[in-house]
Design an enzyme around this catalytic site. Sequence first.
Site, mmCIF file in Angstrom:
data_model
loop_
_atom_site.group_PDB
_atom_site.id
_atom_site.type_symbol
_atom_site.label_atom_id
_atom_site.label_comp_id
_atom_site.label_asym_id
_atom_site.label_seq_id
_atom_site.Cartn_x
_atom_site.Cartn_y
_atom_site.Cartn_z
ATOM 1 C CG ASP A 1 137.703 -122.664 51.622
ATOM 2 O OD1 ASP A 1 138.881 -122.977 51.514
ATOM 3 O OD2 ASP A 1 136.939 -123.108 52.483
ATOM 4 C CE LYS B 1 138.748 -121.796 58.021
ATOM 5 N NZ LYS B 1 139.875 -122.716 57.903
ATOM 6 C CG MET C 1 148.018 -117.563 53.137
ATOM 7 S SD MET C 1 147.744 -118.991 54.177
ATOM 8 C CE MET C 1 148.984 -120.119 53.575
HETATM 9 N N1 SAH Z 1 145.240 -123.946 48.205
HETATM 10 C C1 SAH Z 1 145.517 -122.640 47.652
HETATM 11 C C2 SAH Z 1 146.226 -121.749 48.643
HETATM 12 C C3 SAH Z 1 145.413 -121.405 49.855
HETATM 13 S S1 SAH Z 1 146.248 -120.312 50.939
HETATM 14 C C4 SAH Z 1 146.338 -122.797 46.366
HETATM 15 O O1 SAH Z 1 146.808 -123.894 46.069
HETATM 16 O O2 SAH Z 1 146.478 -121.801 45.655
HETATM 17 C C5 SAH Z 1 145.591 -118.746 50.459
HETATM 18 C C6 SAH Z 1 146.642 -117.937 49.712
HETATM 19 O O3 SAH Z 1 146.724 -118.367 48.370
HETATM 20 C C7 SAH Z 1 146.317 -116.476 49.635
HETATM 21 O O4 SAH Z 1 146.669 -115.792 50.813
HETATM 22 C C8 SAH Z 1 147.205 -116.059 48.473
HETATM 23 O O5 SAH Z 1 148.545 -115.961 48.882
HETATM 24 C C9 SAH Z 1 147.103 -117.279 47.573
HETATM 25 N N2 SAH Z 1 146.102 -117.122 46.500
HETATM 26 C C10 SAH Z 1 144.971 -117.841 46.330
HETATM 27 N N3 SAH Z 1 144.345 -117.485 45.197
HETATM 28 C C11 SAH Z 1 145.100 -116.520 44.629
HETATM 29 C C12 SAH Z 1 145.010 -115.766 43.428
HETATM 30 N N4 SAH Z 1 143.976 -115.915 42.573
HETATM 31 N N5 SAH Z 1 145.993 -114.867 43.148
HETATM 32 C C13 SAH Z 1 147.033 -114.697 43.978
HETATM 33 N N6 SAH Z 1 147.177 -115.387 45.131
HETATM 34 C C14 SAH Z 1 146.232 -116.285 45.449
#
Ligand code: SAH
Length: 265
Positions: free
Chosen positions: A41, A63, A177
Amino acid sequence: MKDQSSRSGHVHLIGAGPGAADLLTIRAAQLIAGAEVVVFDRLVSAEILELVPATARRIDVGKLPGYHKVPQDDINALLVRLAQSGAEVVRLKGGDPFIFGRGSEEAAACRAAGIPVSVVPGITAAQGAAAATGVPLTHRGLATGLRYVTGHRARDLALDLDWQSLADPQTTLVVYMGVATIADIAARLIARGLPADLPVLAVAGATTAAERRVLSTLGGVGQDATCLPPEVPALFIIGRVVTLYPADLDLMIRAEAAPDRVAHA
Ligand code: SAH
């Protein structure tokens, strides 16, 4: 070479964590090191992709917000097809595959096709952000509970979230998100009784070299979030635990404006 006629492969749904490669689990790192095919991803960091062996086939199904490069059904079908051809498929997902990652849909599609699936947990972005910033997600006297919510559909589906139950001063809220919808979310929480001066910490790119933070309040975050770098994923930690933020000024955006806005418990 495998006998592809008689052997179906396997899909490993692997949480790649928030970004830093040394936050992978040992199991994830071992599976990545032995990967034949890696489906990944946009959220999987470059640092982690460097661990993929040169011999492995890499498939980018990333995406961009609002632009679905590869529809979810196509990703599900791709995983099934790759496994049916006999491959050991490493499906790398940011954070934890079962937290807002649609990993459960991918697992269901594989199981429906008779493909064995294993799930390797990852450190979710909220935990990465908490550790990186020093803000605990719970703290005696400040928060007795924690909720992870998605801000993604809040604008279209106004009733999607139970705002009254979310507006609990004893509960830390982490909004994933939510960059596009945080102003709306904050306004709804204030309307349900949370104070406008409740502190909010926005964290972008938590645990990566691109990490940036914005310290704000519920009343100010809609405006302050516009400073976040648009290309880096970000989340919001909302609640009294943010009063414990040790304020590492090096990584802060608008550091000059924020500290005096924070109400201390
Ligand atoms: N499965 C992932 C979440 C996916 S949804 C998890 O468990 O973290 C995608 C969202 O995750 C982004 O829009 C943001 O809100 C958050 N996100 C993912 N990586 C991040 C990071 N390094 N720092 C801050 N927010 C993050």
